[in-house]
Enzyme design. Structure first.
Site, PDB file in Angstrom:
ATOM      1  N   GLY A  17       0.621  35.219  -6.890  1.00 29.86           N
ATOM      2  CA  GLY A  17      -0.674  35.449  -6.913  1.00 29.86           C
ATOM      3  C   GLY A  17      -0.748  36.627  -5.815  1.00 29.86           C
ATOM      4  N   GLU A  90       7.842  34.023   0.082  1.00 26.65           N
ATOM      5  CA  GLU A  90       7.916  35.478   0.048  1.00 26.65           C
ATOM      6  C   GLU A  90       9.206  35.991  -0.785  1.00 26.65           C
ATOM      7  OE1 GLU A  90       5.675  37.302   1.437  1.00 26.65           O
ATOM      8  OE2 GLU A  90       4.786  35.997   3.076  1.00 26.65           O
TER       9      GLU A  90
END
Ligand SMILES: [Zn+2]
Length: 190
Positions: A17, A90
């Protein structure tokens, strides 16, 4: 652990997202649930993400669990000897080999949960995320709220003009925008 007598199958989950969509919080929620079930969990992030802490997966609302920063994706394989669940945060900053690494882990019977930005500030698919989403069994897209109109946001709009792609997420540098508001900003050259 005792579940090893069961034919344990691994798989890949992707949580993706925009910034401020809660993807790291969702990663942490899933990992904490696994920890509660006494599963062996290891968490990794690229060494580049040192915004808040060297050794913790930290989300913006400060729920944190310990993680290991690694130089490249290959190092993850060296550090996952006897685990049930691998979390990767990440993931957009990892090298392309992260896709093979996730495949190998899942093929060994490990549950792999990957979180990352699906698009960069310009709206392009980010690093290895498209490939990770393609090979995953489960993909969850989480959304922020557009700060301009209140619709669901899927873009991370950058508020300054630095062209360095590896700028790290801070509240003052980015804002979540929906498709419509993002396009309007782009048209106006902002
Ligand atoms: Zn909007």
């Amino acid at each position: 652990m005792f579940l090893e007598s069961v034919n344990r199958a691994g798989w890949v989950e992707v949580i993706c997202g925009s910034m401020f969509s809660g993807k790291t919080e969702e990663l942490i929620r899933r990992l904490k649930r696994a920890l509660f079930a006494r599963q062996e969990v290891e968490i990794f992030k690229p060494k580049i993400d040192v915004r808040y802490s060297e050794t913790e997966v930290v989300s913006h609302d400060a729920h944190a669990i310990r993680s290991t920063p690694v130089e490249n994706s290959g190092n993850i394989l060296l550090l996952t000897g006897n685990v049930d669940v691998v979390g990767i945060d990440e993931a957009q900053f990892f090298d392309a080999n992260i896709v093979n690494v996730c495949q190998m882990l899942a093929n060994q019977g490990i549950r792999v949960i990957v979180a990352g930005l699906d698009m960069d500030y310009s709206g392009k698919p980010f690093g290895p995320m498209p490939q990770l989403m393609a090979i995953a069994e489960y993909v969850t897209k989480v959304h922020a709220i557009c700060v301009h109109c209140g619709n669901l946001a899927n873009h991370s709009h950058r508020l300054n003009k630095d062209d360095k792609l590896v700028m790290l997420g801070e509240l003052e540098s980015y804002e979540p925008l929906c498709r419509h508001c993002f396009n309007k900003m782009k048209q106006n050259g902002k």
